[in-house]
Structure formats: C-alpha cells, structure tokens
Design a protein around this motif. Structure first.
Motif, short mmCIF file in Angstrom:
data_model
loop_
_atom_site.label_atom_id
_atom_site.label_comp_id
_atom_site.label_asym_id
_atom_site.label_seq_id
_atom_site.Cartn_x
_atom_site.Cartn_y
_atom_site.Cartn_z
N SER A 174 0.83 -1.21 0.00
CA SER A 174 0.00 0.00 0.00
C SER A 174 0.86 1.26 0.00
N ARG A 175 1.93 1.26 0.79
CA ARG A 175 2.80 2.44 0.83
C ARG A 175 3.50 2.64 -0.51
N ILE A 176 3.95 1.55 -1.10
CA ILE A 176 4.63 1.66 -2.39
C ILE A 176 3.67 2.13 -3.47
N GLU A 177 2.47 1.55 -3.50
CA GLU A 177 1.47 1.98 -4.49
C GLU A 177 1.03 3.42 -4.25
N GLY A 178 1.16 3.87 -3.02
CA GLY A 178 0.79 5.24 -2.69
C GLY A 178 1.87 6.26 -3.02
N GLY A 179 3.01 5.79 -3.54
CA GLY A 179 4.06 6.72 -3.98
C GLY A 179 5.26 6.84 -3.08
N ALA A 180 5.33 6.02 -2.04
CA ALA A 180 6.47 6.10 -1.12
C ALA A 180 7.76 5.66 -1.79
N TYR A 181 8.86 6.34 -1.46
CA TYR A 181 10.21 5.99 -1.86
C TYR A 181 10.46 6.24 -3.36
N THR A 182 11.72 6.26 -3.71
CA THR A 182 12.14 6.51 -5.10
C THR A 182 12.72 5.22 -5.67
N PHE A 183 12.05 4.65 -6.65
CA PHE A 183 12.45 3.37 -7.22
C PHE A 183 13.24 3.57 -8.51
N ALA A 184 13.77 2.47 -9.03
CA ALA A 184 14.59 2.50 -10.25
C ALA A 184 13.83 3.20 -11.38
N GLY A 185 14.53 4.12 -12.02
CA GLY A 185 13.95 4.82 -13.16
C GLY A 185 13.11 6.04 -12.79
N GLU A 186 13.06 6.37 -11.50
CA GLU A 186 12.19 7.47 -11.06
C GLU A 186 12.95 8.73 -10.65
N GLY A 187 14.26 8.68 -10.62
CA GLY A 187 15.00 9.85 -10.19
C GLY A 187 16.20 9.47 -9.34
N GLU A 188 16.72 10.43 -8.61
CA GLU A 188 17.91 10.20 -7.79
C GLU A 188 17.59 9.21 -6.67
N PRO A 189 18.37 8.13 -6.58
CA PRO A 189 18.08 7.12 -5.54
C PRO A 189 18.51 7.60 -4.16
N PHE A 190 17.95 7.00 -3.15
CA PHE A 190 18.36 7.26 -1.77
C PHE A 190 19.78 6.75 -1.58
N VAL A 191 20.63 7.56 -0.97
CA VAL A 191 22.02 7.16 -0.72
C VAL A 191 22.08 6.46 0.63
N GLY A 192 22.40 5.16 0.58
CA GLY A 192 22.38 4.38 1.81
C GLY A 192 23.74 3.94 2.30
N VAL A 193 24.81 4.49 1.71
CA VAL A 193 26.16 4.12 2.13
C VAL A 193 26.91 5.36 2.60
N LEU A 194 27.93 5.12 3.39
CA LEU A 194 28.72 6.22 3.94
C LEU A 194 29.72 6.75 2.91
N LYS A 195 29.93 8.05 2.92
CA LYS A 195 30.95 8.65 2.06
C LYS A 195 32.32 8.40 2.68
N ASP A 196 33.36 8.51 1.86
CA ASP A 196 34.72 8.35 2.37
C ASP A 196 34.97 9.34 3.50
N GLY A 197 35.41 8.83 4.63
CA GLY A 197 35.71 9.69 5.77
C GLY A 197 34.52 10.06 6.62
N GLU A 198 33.30 9.69 6.18
CA GLU A 198 32.12 10.01 6.98
C GLU A 198 32.06 9.12 8.21
N GLU A 199 31.83 9.74 9.35
CA GLU A 199 31.83 8.99 10.61
C GLU A 199 30.59 8.10 10.70
N ASN A 200 30.79 6.90 11.18
CA ASN A 200 29.70 5.95 11.35
C ASN A 200 29.29 5.93 12.82
N PRO A 201 28.13 6.48 13.16
CA PRO A 201 27.73 6.51 14.58
C PRO A 201 27.38 5.15 15.14
N TYR A 202 27.25 4.15 14.28
CA TYR A 202 26.85 2.82 14.73
C TYR A 202 27.98 1.80 14.63
N ALA A 203 29.19 2.26 14.36
CA ALA A 203 30.33 1.35 14.23
C ALA A 203 30.58 0.63 15.55
#
Length: 213
Positions: A174-203
């Motif tokens: 229901s959430r996906i059909e309602g437009g939640a999140y950005t899927f393949a082919g729809e625009g800039e994807p969500f960045v889910g990885v850390l950048k070089d040098g970015e501190e990881n608060p959960y390490a």
C-alpha cells in the motif's frame, strides 16, 4: 539463501568500487551485524568468495604512504549484478525466507522498478495465503490451540506468524502503491552508504585482521 551475499553485493554496487572495510562499515551503519551474520570475518570471507566466483572484480591498489600491505578494492561485475537481482527477487517473492534475508532484501527494493516490487510482494502474499491454508487443513484457529493439547500452540504460532507476515506485506504494498520511496527509473536514488571519511555513529569499533586488507 545467505543474507551476507545479498548485503555485500548491495554495498559494493552502491559504492561502485569499495574496499572491504568500507563494506563492513556500511553494513554496521545499516545495523546488519545485529540482525544477520554480517560479522567482520563473514564479510571479508564473502568478498573473497564472490570475487573467486566472478561476481566481484578485485583491484589491488597501492599501499598507503604510511606503509602497510596493498588494499584490495572490489567492483561488481555484470555477473554480480545478475546474481544480486536474482537474490533480491527471490527474497522479495518467497514467503518462507529467514528474517535476515527479508531484511537484506528490503534494503534493495528501490533498485527495482516500483511495479515489479509490487508484483513480487503480491507473489509473496499468495505464498503466505497458501501456507496458512495448508495449516488450517489440520487446525481450526477459532477452536483455539487447546484442541490439540500443548502441540496446538505450534499451529497457533504458525497462524499468527502468517497473519502478521501478510499484514506487513500488504502494508508495504500500500505504501509503495501510494508513492512512497524513489524506485529504479524514477530519479535520484536514496544514498544508503557512507561517504569516504564520513563517521559511522553505529560502528562497533571491533578490530579485525581483515580491516587492513
């Protein structure tokens, strides 16, 4: 299915090219060490195995200026992409996956088109319904678990699990059909990885010999 393969392929794919410690750091950032077997040794072993199988290409880069052995960077191959999407589709559509595999698959849903994810989740729902129906051939939920003695609690657990899985899956659809999140082919994807040098608060801060490789 092993969740670690899906997780590692996902992390390397998002970076484009990453060394082992970056992959470990990302998986700890996702909390995967808490809900899967993504421990340091398993991550580094998976990277080497996936490279050996041709799903990742290992690049040996120059050692740092302060010394130390050359560090290996991994890049996903065409075969690795095919394996990633095969594992992802299987994990999303199958009703009987372990929690760590399901969790790993959720982390990759936006790599597929929106309509395909809905179709895969609908397939999962049908599997849950069939599983529930097979249980109720021998057990009538309305009569309560006592009808089969304490063994009835096993059937009761299965029924509650099936109902909860179906409700969660339908909510996600229901959430996906309602437009939640950005899927393949729809625009800039969500960045889910850390950048070089970015501190990881959960390490975890746990040291492992593979961190230097």
């Amino acid at each position: 299915m092993s969740a670690i393969r899906l997780l590692v392929l996902n992390a390397v794919r998002q970076h484009g090219r990453a060394h082992g410690y970056q992959v470990r750091n990302d998986l700890e950032y996702w909390g995967a060490h808490e809900w899967s077997n993504a421990k340091p040794g398993s991550i580094y072993h998976a990277l080497k195995q996936l490279a050996k199988q041709g799903f990742l290409h290992a690049h040996e880069i120059a050692p740092s200026t302060v010394g130390g052995p050359p560090r290996t960077e991994y890049e996903i191959t065409d075969g690795g992409n095919e394996e990633y999407f095969r594992l992802l589709r299987e994990a999303l559509s199958s009703y009987d996956q372990q929690m760590d595999v399901k969790s790993a698959a959720i982390g990759g849903i936006v790599d597929l088109p929106r309509a395909e994810v809905v179709a895969l989740l609908n397939e999962r729902t049908r599997g849950i319904e069939q599983w529930r129906a097979s249980v109720t051939e021998h057990y009538i939920p309305e009569d309560g678990p006592e009808q089969l003695g304490h063994i009835g609690e096993i059937m009761n657990l299965w029924i509650h699990t099936a109902d909860a899985e179906a409700a969660w899956t339908q909510g996600l659809i229901s959430r996906i059909e309602g437009g939640a999140y950005t899927f393949a082919g729809e625009g800039e994807p969500f960045v889910g990885v850390l950048k070089d040098g970015e501190e990881n608060p959960y390490a975890t801060g746990e040291r492992h010999p593979g961190d230097a490789g």
